[in-house]
Design a protein around this motif. Sequence first.
Motif, PDB file in Angstrom:
ATOM      1  N   LEU A  46       0.954  -1.111   0.131  1.00  0.00           N
ATOM      2  CA  LEU A  46       0.047  -0.087   0.082  1.00  0.00           C
ATOM      3  C   LEU A  46       0.986   1.301   0.076  1.00  0.00           C
ATOM      4  O   LEU A  46       0.731   2.216  -0.582  1.00  0.00           O
ATOM      5  CB  LEU A  46      -0.866  -0.032   1.077  1.00  0.00           C
ATOM      6  N   GLU A  47       2.026   1.311   0.650  1.00  0.00           N
ATOM      7  CA  GLU A  47       2.799   2.262   0.933  1.00  0.00           C
ATOM      8  C   GLU A  47       3.511   2.573  -0.491  1.00  0.00           C
ATOM      9  O   GLU A  47       3.612   3.572  -0.815  1.00  0.00           O
ATOM     10  CB  GLU A  47       3.797   2.337   1.772  1.00  0.00           C
ATOM     11  N   THR A  48       3.921   1.653  -1.089  1.00  0.00           N
ATOM     12  CA  THR A  48       4.540   1.664  -2.581  1.00  0.00           C
ATOM     13  C   THR A  48       3.494   2.319  -3.708  1.00  0.00           C
ATOM     14  O   THR A  48       4.024   3.208  -4.417  1.00  0.00           O
ATOM     15  CB  THR A  48       5.101   0.329  -2.933  1.00  0.00           C
ATOM     16  N   MET A  49       2.249   1.729  -3.495  1.00  0.00           N
ATOM     17  CA  MET A  49       1.183   2.277  -4.393  1.00  0.00           C
ATOM     18  C   MET A  49       0.942   3.681  -4.138  1.00  0.00           C
ATOM     19  O   MET A  49       0.849   4.593  -5.171  1.00  0.00           O
ATOM     20  CB  MET A  49      -0.063   1.398  -4.305  1.00  0.00           C
ATOM     21  N   LEU A  50       1.031   4.154  -2.885  1.00  0.00           N
ATOM     22  CA  LEU A  50       0.749   5.501  -2.388  1.00  0.00           C
ATOM     23  C   LEU A  50       1.931   6.507  -2.927  1.00  0.00           C
ATOM     24  O   LEU A  50       1.594   7.545  -3.696  1.00  0.00           O
ATOM     25  CB  LEU A  50       0.427   5.745  -0.955  1.00  0.00           C
ATOM     26  N   LEU A  51       3.015   6.041  -2.969  1.00  0.00           N
ATOM     27  CA  LEU A  51       4.066   6.694  -3.436  1.00  0.00           C
ATOM     28  C   LEU A  51       4.182   6.826  -5.086  1.00  0.00           C
ATOM     29  O   LEU A  51       4.420   7.738  -5.308  1.00  0.00           O
ATOM     30  CB  LEU A  51       5.619   6.200  -2.741  1.00  0.00           C
ATOM     31  N   GLU A  52       3.713   5.698  -5.547  1.00  0.00           N
ATOM     32  CA  GLU A  52       3.822   5.853  -7.009  1.00  0.00           C
ATOM     33  C   GLU A  52       2.750   6.828  -7.517  1.00  0.00           C
ATOM     34  O   GLU A  52       3.074   7.620  -8.549  1.00  0.00           O
ATOM     35  CB  GLU A  52       3.569   4.402  -7.678  1.00  0.00           C
ATOM     36  N   GLY A  53       1.498   6.713  -6.754  1.00  0.00           N
ATOM     37  CA  GLY A  53       0.481   7.855  -7.000  1.00  0.00           C
ATOM     38  C   GLY A  53       1.166   9.325  -6.974  1.00  0.00           C
ATOM     39  O   GLY A  53       0.681  10.435  -7.599  1.00  0.00           O
ATOM     40  N   ILE A  54       1.620   9.511  -5.697  1.00  0.00           N
ATOM     41  CA  ILE A  54       2.174  10.866  -5.423  1.00  0.00           C
ATOM     42  C   ILE A  54       3.123  11.427  -6.429  1.00  0.00           C
ATOM     43  O   ILE A  54       3.139  12.350  -6.795  1.00  0.00           O
ATOM     44  CB  ILE A  54       2.735  10.643  -4.120  1.00  0.00           C
ATOM     45  N   ASN A  55       3.979  10.348  -6.943  1.00  0.00           N
ATOM     46  CA  ASN A  55       4.911  10.633  -7.878  1.00  0.00           C
ATOM     47  C   ASN A  55       4.605  10.261  -9.314  1.00  0.00           C
ATOM     48  O   ASN A  55       5.248  10.570 -10.267  1.00  0.00           O
ATOM     49  CB  ASN A  55       6.307   9.689  -7.706  1.00  0.00           C
ATOM     50  N   SER A  56       3.251  10.126  -9.627  1.00  0.00           N
ATOM     51  CA  SER A  56       2.823   9.935 -10.984  1.00  0.00           C
ATOM     52  C   SER A  56       2.588  11.130 -11.826  1.00  0.00           C
ATOM     53  O   SER A  56       2.254  10.795 -13.135  1.00  0.00           O
ATOM     54  CB  SER A  56       1.790   9.015 -10.880  1.00  0.00           C
ATOM     55  N   GLY A  57       2.780  12.290 -11.490  1.00  0.00           N
ATOM     56  CA  GLY A  57       2.498  13.299 -12.189  1.00  0.00           C
ATOM     57  C   GLY A  57       1.566  14.447 -11.681  1.00  0.00           C
ATOM     58  O   GLY A  57       1.566  14.414 -10.448  1.00  0.00           O
ATOM     59  N   GLN A  58       1.352  15.386 -12.423  1.00  0.00           N
ATOM     60  CA  GLN A  58       0.640  16.198 -12.066  1.00  0.00           C
ATOM     61  C   GLN A  58      -0.822  15.976 -11.289  1.00  0.00           C
ATOM     62  O   GLN A  58      -1.472  15.394 -11.938  1.00  0.00           O
ATOM     63  CB  GLN A  58       0.492  17.573 -13.013  1.00  0.00           C
ATOM     64  N   PRO A  59      -1.134  16.894 -10.166  1.00  0.00           N
ATOM     65  CA  PRO A  59      -2.156  16.309  -9.524  1.00  0.00           C
ATOM     66  C   PRO A  59      -3.337  16.735 -10.511  1.00  0.00           C
ATOM     67  O   PRO A  59      -3.429  17.989 -11.170  1.00  0.00           O
ATOM     68  CB  PRO A  59      -2.244  17.098  -8.162  1.00  0.00           C
ATOM     69  N   ILE A  60      -4.730  16.177 -10.323  1.00  0.00           N
ATOM     70  CA  ILE A  60      -5.891  16.678 -11.175  1.00  0.00           C
ATOM     71  C   ILE A  60      -7.143  16.949 -10.053  1.00  0.00           C
ATOM     72  O   ILE A  60      -6.956  16.289  -8.885  1.00  0.00           O
ATOM     73  CB  ILE A  60      -6.355  15.818 -12.073  1.00  0.00           C
ATOM     74  N   GLU A  61      -8.036  17.809 -10.361  1.00  0.00           N
ATOM     75  CA  GLU A  61      -8.828  17.969  -9.417  1.00  0.00           C
ATOM     76  C   GLU A  61     -10.108  16.793  -9.496  1.00  0.00           C
ATOM     77  O   GLU A  61     -10.582  16.614 -10.986  1.00  0.00           O
ATOM     78  CB  GLU A  61      -9.634  19.501  -9.627  1.00  0.00           C
ATOM     79  N   VAL A  62     -10.519  16.150  -8.696  1.00  0.00           N
ATOM     80  CA  VAL A  62     -11.243  15.110  -9.009  1.00  0.00           C
ATOM     81  C   VAL A  62     -12.722  15.808  -8.554  1.00  0.00           C
ATOM     82  O   VAL A  62     -13.099  15.968  -7.449  1.00  0.00           O
ATOM     83  CB  VAL A  62     -10.929  13.975  -7.938  1.00  0.00           C
ATOM     84  N   THR A  63     -13.628  15.679  -9.654  1.00  0.00           N
ATOM     85  CA  THR A  63     -14.891  16.180  -9.369  1.00  0.00           C
ATOM     86  C   THR A  63     -16.092  15.366  -9.565  1.00  0.00           C
ATOM     87  O   THR A  63     -15.692  14.066  -9.899  1.00  0.00           O
ATOM     88  CB  THR A  63     -15.337  17.433 -10.295  1.00  0.00           C
ATOM     89  N   GLU A  64     -17.157  15.491  -9.421  1.00  0.00           N
ATOM     90  CA  GLU A  64     -18.465  14.607  -9.592  1.00  0.00           C
ATOM     91  C   GLU A  64     -18.465  14.259 -11.077  1.00  0.00           C
ATOM     92  O   GLU A  64     -18.599  12.924 -11.470  1.00  0.00           O
ATOM     93  CB  GLU A  64     -19.461  14.952  -9.283  1.00  0.00           C
ATOM     94  N   SER A  65     -18.101  15.106 -12.003  1.00  0.00           N
ATOM     95  CA  SER A  65     -17.782  14.802 -13.324  1.00  0.00           C
ATOM     96  C   SER A  65     -17.019  13.995 -13.667  1.00  0.00           C
ATOM     97  O   SER A  65     -17.028  12.906 -14.696  1.00  0.00           O
ATOM     98  CB  SER A  65     -17.782  16.295 -14.118  1.00  0.00           C
ATOM     99  N   TRP A  66     -15.713  14.193 -13.101  1.00  0.00           N
ATOM    100  CA  TRP A  66     -14.611  13.242 -13.301  1.00  0.00           C
ATOM    101  C   TRP A  66     -15.260  11.732 -13.025  1.00  0.00           C
ATOM    102  O   TRP A  66     -14.565  10.798 -13.707  1.00  0.00           O
ATOM    103  CB  TRP A  66     -13.449  13.758 -12.619  1.00  0.00           C
ATOM    104  N   TRP A  67     -15.698  11.620 -11.895  1.00  0.00           N
ATOM    105  CA  TRP A  67     -15.960  10.434 -11.399  1.00  0.00           C
ATOM    106  C   TRP A  67     -17.219   9.960 -12.335  1.00  0.00           C
ATOM    107  O   TRP A  67     -17.053   8.678 -12.709  1.00  0.00           O
ATOM    108  CB  TRP A  67     -16.622  10.218 -10.062  1.00  0.00           C
ATOM    109  N   GLU A  68     -17.899  10.433 -12.919  1.00  0.00           N
ATOM    110  CA  GLU A  68     -18.883   9.813 -13.771  1.00  0.00           C
ATOM    111  C   GLU A  68     -18.250   9.541 -15.010  1.00  0.00           C
ATOM    112  O   GLU A  68     -18.739   8.459 -15.666  1.00  0.00           O
ATOM    113  CB  GLU A  68     -20.087  11.103 -14.040  1.00  0.00           C
ATOM    114  N   GLN A  69     -17.262  10.219 -15.556  1.00  0.00           N
ATOM    115  CA  GLN A  69     -16.486   9.734 -16.709  1.00  0.00           C
ATOM    116  C   GLN A  69     -15.914   8.432 -16.515  1.00  0.00           C
ATOM    117  O   GLN A  69     -15.778   7.484 -17.215  1.00  0.00           O
ATOM    118  CB  GLN A  69     -15.490  10.669 -16.996  1.00  0.00           C
TER     119      GLN A  69
END
Length: 80
Positions: A46-69
């Motif tokens: 889990l820690e490895t996956m979290l670090l990969e996520g943190i280092n995966s690129g620019q953050p994006i805003e997760v909105t309801e529209s994003w979830w629906e897509q």
Amino acid sequence: MTTLNISIPESMQEFVNQQIASGNYNNASEYILHLIYRDQQQTTELETMLLEGINSGQPIEVTESWWEQKRSALVEKLSD
């Protein structure tokens, strides 16, 4: 190795005994050690996956529209 004494409900003790009787473990200590080892591995993964996520690129805003897509894409993929 150190000793750890724990108190567990009788129903859990019966479950541990079933695990031992299944032949997968020689005793309660071996079963508990296996559970702790597995939990340590999951925590590390889990820690490895979290670090990969943190280092995966620019953050994006997760909105309801994003979830629906994302939901729509998953439904489409599952229906193929």
